[in-house]
Design a protein around this motif. Structure first.
Motif, PDB file in Angstrom:
ATOM      1  N   HIS A 212       1.590   2.578   4.387  1.00 23.97           N
ATOM      2  CA  HIS A 212       1.416   2.213   3.304  1.00 23.97           C
ATOM      3  C   HIS A 212       2.697   1.107   3.373  1.00 23.97           C
ATOM      4  N   SER A 217      -0.154  -2.379   0.502  1.00 23.36           N
ATOM      5  CA  SER A 217      -0.278  -1.630  -0.082  1.00 23.36           C
ATOM      6  C   SER A 217      -0.826  -2.868  -1.521  1.00 23.36           C
ATOM      7  N   ILE A 218      -2.554  -2.833  -2.468  1.00 26.56           N
ATOM      8  CA  ILE A 218      -1.529  -2.698  -3.039  1.00 26.56           C
ATOM      9  C   ILE A 218      -1.797  -2.338  -4.859  1.00 26.56           C
ATOM     10  N   GLU A 219      -0.188  -2.716  -5.725  1.00 28.06           N
ATOM     11  CA  GLU A 219       0.272  -1.689  -6.741  1.00 28.06           C
ATOM     12  C   GLU A 219      -0.335  -2.492  -8.059  1.00 28.06           C
ATOM     13  N   GLN A 233      -2.003  -6.549 -10.733  1.00 29.13           N
ATOM     14  CA  GLN A 233      -1.958  -6.040  -9.281  1.00 29.13           C
ATOM     15  C   GLN A 233      -0.819  -7.062  -8.632  1.00 29.13           C
ATOM     16  N   TYR A 234      -0.403  -6.386  -7.731  1.00 28.23           N
ATOM     17  CA  TYR A 234       0.617  -7.189  -6.180  1.00 28.23           C
ATOM     18  C   TYR A 234       0.256  -6.640  -5.669  1.00 28.23           C
ATOM     19  N   TYR A 235       0.924  -7.341  -4.497  1.00 31.62           N
ATOM     20  CA  TYR A 235       0.865  -7.190  -3.022  1.00 31.62           C
ATOM     21  C   TYR A 235       2.093  -6.340  -2.360  1.00 31.62           C
ATOM     22  N   LYS A 236       2.643  -5.087  -1.938  1.00 33.57           N
ATOM     23  CA  LYS A 236       3.245  -5.248  -1.367  1.00 33.57           C
ATOM     24  C   LYS A 236       3.709  -4.101  -0.222  1.00 33.57           C
TER      25      LYS A 236
END
Length: 366
Positions: A212, A217-219, A233-236
């Motif tokens: 991940h 991953s989408i957080e 949501q945001y991408y990390k």
């Protein structure tokens, strides 16, 4: 009253049914042909997607076919050297100065060229001492006089030298050579060119130590003050490591390297942070990113030292991944000692070679 010919009516109905049947048949045949053709196109496109191991032989075959073709004159000494050691136009490059020779680190690193049988390797020597040592030890080496920018003075020798590499890489990319850049705190066990995909502008090792964190991953984000709109949501993902990456030669990568060279010649900044900012920051307003495409290297093939020392070595033997391609001692300060132990562990068959080392940099950490 006019008479009605029932046979004519039946004939017209029969004729209409025949036409309908013929049209339906043609439609079904066309649909089937369309599906077959679409499937073939899809299969062909899938076959065109590059996979590890395939491209090395393909490049070698193309070089063999064109062996007798006329060769252009080199534009400078660097290109002449590259044409000699890396005619397939990709090279494994390390930038080094005499400081890397003091405790034998450069020797330990370059043994990997021989262990993994990588003929298209090269050390870019920043001084005569490094060049002479490489020549005496059978290592492809080329010396380049490069000055450390005033902005990088005082950052430490390793960081100052690391900041130089983007300007150096630009010279290779301008000549049309793809480069797999490697720091010298890396153990090489397999030829890395057999494990690259080559479908992106930049293909780099990650500092992420699980799937991940490495691949993304989408957080979720929660702000209760927003009421109905509290959730977002945001991408990390973790940053790419600027000490191990493969870069293609094209206008996008040339733009990327030019920006990085310019920034680090003016700013006192960590090269890895600048590298990730230029790759991942989105275009906005008047700012346009280099828009390079990115692939993350597989974490168990191009492995960072946290992945190995905090996870892999603690797994039951049957659950450990196969022999990695390269292992980068990027998370630990005792680099050379760990590097030698990793080589003993994987190449020397010593299952206990890693046991003396803690998981982190502090004693007692697992």
């Amino acid at each position: 009253m006019p008479s009605y010919d029932d046979s004519t009516g039946k004939s017209k109905i029969t004729e209409a049914k025949t036409r309908y049947t013929a049209l339906a048949t043609f439609f079904a045949i066309g649909l089937c042909l369309g599906i077959v053709l679409s499937e073939r196109v899809y299969v062909q496109k899938r076959a065109m997607i590059p996979k590890p191991r395939q491209l090395v032989s393909r490049i070698a075959n193309s070089m063999h076919v064109g062996h007798h073709a006329a060769v252009a004159e080199p534009r400078n000494e660097l290109e002449a050297f590259l044409m000699k050691i890396a005619p397939q136009k990709e090279v494994l490059l390390a930038v080094a100065n005499k400081n890397t020779m003091w405790d034998g680190m450069l020797d330990t690193f370059t043994q990997g060229f021989k262990r993994a049988k990588v003929p298209n390797h090269m050390v870019l020597a920043l001084d005569q001492e490094t060049l002479s040592w490489c020549q005496q030890n059978g290592i492809n080496a080329f010396m380049m006089n490069v000055s450390i920018a005033a902005s990088q003075k005082g950052t430490g020798d390793n960081h100052a030298v690391s900041a130089l590499k983007f300007g150096i890489l630009r010279k290779f990319v301008e000549l049309g050579w793809a480069v797999l850049l490697s720091d010298v705190d890396i153990a090489i066990f397999q030829n890395p060119f057999e494990h690259l995909y080559r479908d992106s502008d930049v293909e780099g090792m990650t500092d992420g130590f699980d799937e991940h964190l490495a691949y993304g991953s989408i957080e979720g984000f929660d702000d209760p003050s927003m009421g109905w709109g509290r959730y977002a949501q945001y991408y990390k993902h973790f940053n790419l490591n600027s000490g191990l990456f493969y870069i293609q030669a094209n206008n996008r990568t040339l733009d990327l390297l030019t920006r990085l060279e310019t920034r680090l010649s003016k700013e006192k900044y960590w090269d890895q942070t600048a590298y990730n900012e230029e790759i991942f920051f989105l275009s906005h307003g008047s700012y346009k990113s280099p828009q390079v495409s990115v692939r993350v290297m597989e974490i168990d093939k191009f492995m960072n030292s946290k992945r190995l020392f905090k996870d892999i070595r603690h797994r039951p033997k049957e659950q450990r991944p196969p022999l990695p391609v390269m292992v980068h001692i990027n998370y630990h300060p005792d680099k050379h000692e760990r590097l030698k132990a990793v080589i003993q562990y994987y190449a020397g068959g010593n299952e206990h070679a890693l046991d003396p080392f803690p998981g982190g940099s502090e004693a007692g950490t697992r």
